[in-house]
Structures are given as structure tokens and as C-alpha cells.
Motif scaffolding. Sequence first.
Motif, PDB file in Angstrom:
ATOM      1  N   GLU A  45       0.826  -1.210   0.000  1.00 15.49           N
ATOM      2  CA  GLU A  45       0.000   0.000   0.000  1.00 15.49           C
ATOM      3  C   GLU A  45       0.863   1.265   0.000  1.00 15.49           C
ATOM      4  N   PRO A  47      -8.747  -5.525   1.664  1.00 11.22           N
ATOM      5  CA  PRO A  47      -9.562  -4.346   1.349  1.00 11.22           C
ATOM      6  C   PRO A  47      -8.747  -3.069   1.145  1.00 11.22           C
ATOM      7  N   ARG A  48      -7.670  -2.901   1.888  1.00 12.72           N
ATOM      8  CA  ARG A  48      -6.835  -1.701   1.717  1.00 12.72           C
ATOM      9  C   ARG A  48      -6.189  -1.693   0.337  1.00 12.72           C
ATOM     10  N   ILE A 106      -7.295  -3.311  -2.343  1.00 19.24           N
ATOM     11  CA  ILE A 106      -8.365  -3.129  -3.334  1.00 19.24           C
ATOM     12  C   ILE A 106      -8.666  -1.642  -3.491  1.00 19.24           C
ATOM     13  N   ARG A 107      -8.750  -0.934  -2.358  1.00 17.96           N
ATOM     14  CA  ARG A 107      -9.032   0.502  -2.396  1.00 17.96           C
ATOM     15  C   ARG A 107      -7.929   1.263  -3.110  1.00 17.96           C
ATOM     16  N   VAL A 108      -6.662   0.996  -2.741  1.00 18.15           N
ATOM     17  CA  VAL A 108      -5.560   1.735  -3.352  1.00 18.15           C
ATOM     18  C   VAL A 108      -5.417   1.376  -4.831  1.00 18.15           C
ATOM     19  N   ALA A 111      -7.965   0.709  -6.804  1.00 16.93           N
ATOM     20  CA  ALA A 111      -9.017   1.484  -7.460  1.00 16.93           C
ATOM     21  C   ALA A 111      -8.593   2.940  -7.627  1.00 16.93           C
ATOM     22  N   VAL A 112      -7.942   3.501  -6.623  1.00 20.74           N
ATOM     23  CA  VAL A 112      -7.451   4.883  -6.711  1.00 20.74           C
ATOM     24  C   VAL A 112      -6.427   5.007  -7.839  1.00 20.74           C
ATOM     25  N   ARG A 168      -8.137   4.697 -11.246  1.00 21.84           N
ATOM     26  CA  ARG A 168      -8.885   5.925 -11.576  1.00 21.84           C
ATOM     27  C   ARG A 168      -7.935   7.055 -11.959  1.00 21.84           C
ATOM     28  N   ASN A 189     -13.845   0.290 -11.058  1.00 19.01           N
ATOM     29  CA  ASN A 189     -15.149  -0.140 -10.533  1.00 19.01           C
ATOM     30  C   ASN A 189     -15.227  -1.650 -10.433  1.00 19.01           C
ATOM     31  N   THR A 223     -12.780  -3.549  -9.784  1.00 18.26           N
ATOM     32  CA  THR A 223     -11.868  -3.960  -8.720  1.00 18.26           C
ATOM     33  C   THR A 223     -12.565  -3.915  -7.361  1.00 18.26           C
ATOM     34  N   ILE A 224     -13.424  -2.911  -7.165  1.00 24.67           N
ATOM     35  CA  ILE A 224     -14.066  -2.752  -5.847  1.00 24.67           C
ATOM     36  C   ILE A 224     -15.417  -3.389  -5.762  1.00 24.67           C
TER      37      ILE A 224
END
Length: 76
Positions: free
Chosen positions: A23, A53-54, A56-58, A60-61, A64, A73, A75-76
Motif C-alpha cells: 500500500e 480491502p486496503r 483493493i481501495r488503493v 481502485a485509486v 482511476r 469499478n 476492482t471494488i
Amino acid sequence: RPAAIAALTRAVRIDPKSAEAQERLVANYLAAGDLENAQDAALESLVALPTNPRLIRVAAVALRANGRNDQANDTI
């Protein structure tokens, strides 16, 4: 940032299951404006830890930031 990126790259090579190192590597690439490497590192992190989850979020960021909204989208 280059020193941090180099250190985190080494840390990820040593322990690809380190979600924190993964991350932080992506975050440092993003902060440096290196969107392509941020995206690559994010996708590689999901290979090692696909349900974190962390990460997955990073991921997606990072996706994007590269204009890959549909993939982000998915990915999350």
C-alpha cells in the motif's frame, strides 16, 4: 520519494504478502505523480493479496488516476 520508493520496492520483493509495504509503495508512486508505476504496483499487490480491502481501495485509486474507471469499478 525516490529513496522511499526504492526501499518499499525492496520490501515488497522480500515479502510480497506485506500489505503495508504494498500500500505504501502505491501511495508513494501516486504522490510522486508516477501513475503508471502506481497502477502496476497496485495490480501486482492484488496478485499477492487479492482480498485485502486496503489494497483493493488503493488499486481502485491508482486505476482511476490513470483514467481506467471501468476497471477501478470492477476492482471494488
